[in-house]
Design a protein around this motif. Structure first.
Motif, PDB file in Angstrom:
ATOM      1  N   VAL A   1     -16.617  74.256 -21.445  1.00 44.31           N
ATOM      2  CA  VAL A   1     -15.687  74.079 -22.557  1.00 44.31           C
ATOM      3  C   VAL A   1     -16.285  74.666 -23.829  1.00 44.31           C
ATOM      4  CG1 VAL A   1     -14.633  72.033 -21.541  1.00 44.31           C
ATOM      5  CG2 VAL A   1     -16.593  71.762 -23.069  1.00 44.31           C
ATOM      6  N   ARG A   2     -15.393  75.124 -24.692  1.00 41.28           N
ATOM      7  CA  ARG A   2     -15.803  75.706 -25.967  1.00 41.28           C
ATOM      8  C   ARG A   2     -16.089  74.584 -26.961  1.00 41.28           C
ATOM      9  NH1 ARG A   2     -12.663  76.903 -30.352  1.00 41.28           N
ATOM     10  NH2 ARG A   2     -10.799  76.479 -29.104  1.00 41.28           N
ATOM     11  N   LEU A   3     -17.180  74.715 -27.703  1.00 34.90           N
ATOM     12  CA  LEU A   3     -17.541  73.724 -28.710  1.00 34.90           C
ATOM     13  C   LEU A   3     -17.484  74.330 -30.103  1.00 34.90           C
ATOM     14  CD1 LEU A   3     -20.628  71.831 -27.184  1.00 34.90           C
ATOM     15  CD2 LEU A   3     -18.213  71.174 -27.150  1.00 34.90           C
TER      16      LEU A   3
ATOM     17  N   GLU B   1     -20.548  74.730 -39.591  1.00 30.56           N
ATOM     18  CA  GLU B   1     -19.597  75.177 -38.581  1.00 30.56           C
ATOM     19  C   GLU B   1     -20.199  75.159 -37.185  1.00 30.56           C
ATOM     20  OE1 GLU B   1     -16.385  75.860 -39.125  1.00 30.56           O
ATOM     21  OE2 GLU B   1     -16.750  75.228 -41.197  1.00 30.56           O
ATOM     22  N   ARG B   2     -21.468  74.768 -37.064  1.00 34.76           N
ATOM     23  CA  ARG B   2     -22.143  74.813 -35.775  1.00 34.76           C
ATOM     24  C   ARG B   2     -22.189  73.442 -35.115  1.00 34.76           C
ATOM     25  NH1 ARG B   2     -27.922  77.338 -36.515  1.00 34.76           N
ATOM     26  NH2 ARG B   2     -28.037  75.522 -37.894  1.00 34.76           N
ATOM     27  N   VAL B   3     -22.142  73.454 -33.789  1.00 30.03           N
ATOM     28  CA  VAL B   3     -22.311  72.238 -33.002  1.00 30.03           C
ATOM     29  C   VAL B   3     -23.679  72.292 -32.331  1.00 30.03           C
ATOM     30  CG1 VAL B   3     -21.476  70.888 -31.047  1.00 30.03           C
ATOM     31  CG2 VAL B   3     -19.844  72.001 -32.585  1.00 30.03           C
ATOM     32  N   LEU B   4     -24.421  71.200 -32.433  1.00 28.55           N
ATOM     33  CA  LEU B   4     -25.729  71.118 -31.824  1.00 28.55           C
ATOM     34  C   LEU B   4     -25.702  70.087 -30.690  1.00 28.55           C
ATOM     35  CD1 LEU B   4     -26.156  71.855 -35.002  1.00 28.55           C
ATOM     36  CD2 LEU B   4     -28.549  71.346 -34.529  1.00 28.55           C
ATOM     37  N   VAL B   5     -26.201  70.494 -29.536  1.00 25.01           N
ATOM     38  CA  VAL B   5     -26.344  69.586 -28.398  1.00 25.01           C
ATOM     39  C   VAL B   5     -27.835  69.464 -28.102  1.00 25.01           C
ATOM     40  CG1 VAL B   5     -25.824  69.162 -25.969  1.00 25.01           C
ATOM     41  CG2 VAL B   5     -24.090  70.190 -27.461  1.00 25.01           C
ATOM     42  N   ASP B   6     -28.343  68.242 -28.216  1.00 29.21           N
ATOM     43  CA  ASP B   6     -29.783  67.990 -28.065  1.00 29.21           C
ATOM     44  C   ASP B   6     -30.593  68.835 -29.042  1.00 29.21           C
ATOM     45  OD1 ASP B   6     -29.307  66.126 -26.012  1.00 29.21           O
ATOM     46  OD2 ASP B   6     -29.344  67.693 -24.477  1.00 29.21           O
TER      47      ASP B   6
ATOM     48  N   THR C   1     -12.918  71.310 -31.547  1.00 23.30           N
ATOM     49  CA  THR C   1     -12.935  70.693 -30.219  1.00 23.30           C
ATOM     50  C   THR C   1     -13.903  69.515 -30.114  1.00 23.30           C
ATOM     51  OG1 THR C   1     -14.639  72.216 -29.389  1.00 23.30           O
ATOM     52  CG2 THR C   1     -12.325  72.874 -29.116  1.00 23.30           C
ATOM     53  N   ILE C   2     -14.680  69.281 -31.151  1.00 22.34           N
ATOM     54  CA  ILE C   2     -15.695  68.231 -31.056  1.00 22.34           C
ATOM     55  C   ILE C   2     -15.059  66.848 -30.900  1.00 22.34           C
ATOM     56  CG2 ILE C   2     -15.955  67.760 -33.532  1.00 22.34           C
ATOM     57  CD1 ILE C   2     -18.752  68.078 -30.879  1.00 22.34           C
ATOM     58  N   MET C   3     -13.849  66.659 -31.440  1.00 24.99           N
ATOM     59  CA  MET C   3     -13.171  65.374 -31.283  1.00 24.99           C
ATOM     60  C   MET C   3     -12.734  65.142 -29.828  1.00 24.99           C
ATOM     61  SD  MET C   3     -13.191  63.591 -33.972  1.00 24.99           S
ATOM     62  CE  MET C   3     -13.566  63.764 -35.726  1.00 24.99           C
ATOM     63  N   THR C   4     -12.542  66.218 -29.102  1.00 22.46           N
ATOM     64  CA  THR C   4     -12.148  66.107 -27.697  1.00 22.46           C
ATOM     65  C   THR C   4     -13.348  65.856 -26.799  1.00 22.46           C
ATOM     66  OG1 THR C   4     -10.302  67.627 -28.101  1.00 22.46           O
ATOM     67  CG2 THR C   4     -10.938  67.260 -25.802  1.00 22.46           C
ATOM     68  N   TYR C   5     -14.456  66.542 -27.074  1.00 28.78           N
ATOM     69  CA  TYR C   5     -15.582  66.508 -26.143  1.00 28.78           C
ATOM     70  C   TYR C   5     -16.839  65.812 -26.666  1.00 28.78           C
ATOM     71  CZ  TYR C   5     -12.635  70.032 -23.960  1.00 28.78           C
ATOM     72  OH  TYR C   5     -11.570  70.700 -23.398  1.00 28.78           O
ATOM     73  N   GLY C   6     -16.869  65.479 -27.949  1.00 29.59           N
ATOM     74  CA  GLY C   6     -18.093  64.900 -28.514  1.00 29.59           C
ATOM     75  C   GLY C   6     -18.532  63.622 -27.828  1.00 29.59           C
ATOM     76  N   LYS C   7     -17.616  62.660 -27.687  1.00 33.30           N
ATOM     77  CA  LYS C   7     -17.975  61.388 -27.064  1.00 33.30           C
ATOM     78  C   LYS C   7     -18.318  61.588 -25.591  1.00 33.30           C
ATOM     79  CE  LYS C   7     -16.351  56.646 -26.348  1.00 33.30           C
ATOM     80  NZ  LYS C   7     -16.677  56.651 -24.903  1.00 33.30           N
ATOM     81  N   LEU C   8     -17.603  62.464 -24.925  1.00 31.19           N
ATOM     82  CA  LEU C   8     -17.868  62.757 -23.518  1.00 31.19           C
ATOM     83  C   LEU C   8     -19.301  63.270 -23.341  1.00 31.19           C
ATOM     84  CD1 LEU C   8     -15.536  64.804 -21.160  1.00 31.19           C
ATOM     85  CD2 LEU C   8     -17.894  65.504 -21.490  1.00 31.19           C
ATOM     86  N   ILE C   9     -19.712  64.196 -24.198  1.00 26.04           N
ATOM     87  CA  ILE C   9     -21.054  64.768 -24.096  1.00 26.04           C
ATOM     88  C   ILE C   9     -22.113  63.702 -24.352  1.00 26.04           C
ATOM     89  CG2 ILE C   9     -22.642  66.470 -25.088  1.00 26.04           C
ATOM     90  CD1 ILE C   9     -20.131  68.176 -25.730  1.00 26.04           C
ATOM     91  N   THR C  10     -21.856  62.856 -25.341  1.00 23.12           N
ATOM     92  CA  THR C  10     -22.787  61.760 -25.629  1.00 23.12           C
ATOM     93  C   THR C  10     -22.887  60.821 -24.437  1.00 23.12           C
ATOM     94  OG1 THR C  10     -22.287  61.870 -27.993  1.00 23.12           O
ATOM     95  CG2 THR C  10     -23.255  59.823 -27.180  1.00 23.12           C
ATOM     96  N   ASP C  11     -21.754  60.523 -23.823  1.00 24.23           N
ATOM     97  CA  ASP C  11     -21.734  59.610 -22.690  1.00 24.23           C
ATOM     98  C   ASP C  11     -22.435  60.212 -21.472  1.00 24.23           C
ATOM     99  OD1 ASP C  11     -20.817  56.988 -21.849  1.00 24.23           O
ATOM    100  OD2 ASP C  11     -19.488  58.027 -20.462  1.00 24.23           O
ATOM    101  N   GLU C  12     -22.524  61.538 -21.423  1.00 25.27           N
ATOM    102  CA  GLU C  12     -23.257  62.185 -20.332  1.00 25.27           C
ATOM    103  C   GLU C  12     -24.745  62.273 -20.615  1.00 25.27           C
ATOM    104  OE1 GLU C  12     -19.800  64.788 -18.077  1.00 25.27           O
ATOM    105  OE2 GLU C  12     -21.301  65.882 -19.258  1.00 25.27           O
ATOM    106  N   GLY C  13     -25.186  61.660 -21.738  1.00 25.24           N
ATOM    107  CA  GLY C  13     -26.616  61.522 -21.998  1.00 25.24           C
ATOM    108  C   GLY C  13     -27.215  62.517 -22.959  1.00 25.24           C
TER     109      GLY C  13
END
Length: 276
Positions: A170-172, A196-201, A176-188
């Motif tokens: 999925v594009r971040l 404008e940037r999204v950071l994962v870990d 789109t962060i409202m759609t996938y942000g909690k999901l990503i957090t819940d996946e650990g």
């Protein structure tokens, strides 16, 4: 030689009874954890299919029962299908069990147009006892309580929205962060937005690979149901089981301290009723 005939002592009888009760308790616990569990309908979100005060048996082994205090699940004997009435851990508070109807599977696209539910552009028929109690919200009237936030969707005009499947990329970005942000957090993982940037870990990225399957669940009482339209996708790990049969039903609003009326409220026509 003459053998003396000896009877069992009271202590031996007590020990045997205790062992029998212990074995029965262990057997009952195993059945409850891995096979079938009782569940009580607390709210009206599934009316008229299920009523508040219905008591159900839930098949836990069909989707693979979870081993207590672990993330391990036993092998499933069947998969979730569209239309199944499922019990699951509420993703926002996993101490609670919820019951809804699964309307969309991993990889499906969900859309609601003037209350008509479409899955992959095909109409998902309204269940026989489903109902609408409130007024219809028109297209373009946003509801701030609806998932994802700021989407402009409402309970009667929703989507289209794809239900994530394991392996989806999925594009971040900020949209789109409202759609996938909690999901990503819940996946650990840790999620943050910096400008404008999204950071994962802690690493800037514009892509994320979904790690598990998700479902979309709705109540049959469409105007009075806290379901996926409000809290989002249901993770596969939160599945508890499939509703089987109503084994008891009475009015939950009558107190047990009023036994005459409580007994009089028993819904005999619902006892042993299959759930579908």
């Amino acid at each position: 030689m003459v053998k003396e005939k000896q009877g069992k002592t009271g202590k031996q009888h007590t020990k045997e009874w205790f062992e029998a009760l212990l074995i029965a308790a262990v057997f009952a616990a195993v059945i409850r954890v891995f096979v079938v569990e009782s569940y009580r309908i607390p709210t009206s979100s599934m009316e008229q299919t299920l009523l508040a005060g219905d008591f159900l048996f839930v098949n836990k082994f069909v989707y693979g029962a979870r081993v207590p205090m672990t993330d391990y699940r036993l092998p499933s004997v069947d998969t979730v299908e569209r239309g199944d009435i499922i019990v699951f851990k509420f993703p926002q508070d996993r101490s609670l069990n919820y019951i809804k109807r699964c309307v969309a599977l991993p990889g499906d696209t969900v859309e609601i147009r003037d209350r008509r539910l479409l899955v992959n552009d095909e109409e998902f028929a309204l269940p026989p006892h489903a109902q609408f109690l409130g007024s219809m919200m028109p297209l373009g009237q946003p509801d701030a309580q609806i998932f994802p936030r700021y989407s402009g969707f409402n309970k009667d005009n929703y989507g289209p929205l794809r239900v994530p499947a394991a392996g989806d990329v999925v594009r971040l970005d900020r949209s789109t962060i409202m759609t996938y942000g909690k999901l990503i957090t819940d996946e650990g993982h840790r999620v943050a937005v910096a400008g404008e940037r999204v950071l994962v870990d802690g690493v800037p990225t514009d892509r994320y690979t979904i790690e598990q399957n998700y479902y979309f669940a709705m109540g049959d009482n469409r105007d009075n149901s806290l379901d996926s339209r409000y809290w989002g996708f249901l993770p596969e790990k939160d599945l508890v089981g499939q509703a089987l049969m109503v084994y008891w039903s009475w009015d939950p609003h009558i107190s047990l301290f009023d036994p005459v009326n409580k007994i009089g409220s028993i819904r005999w026509n619902r006892i042993a009723m299959p759930v579908h």
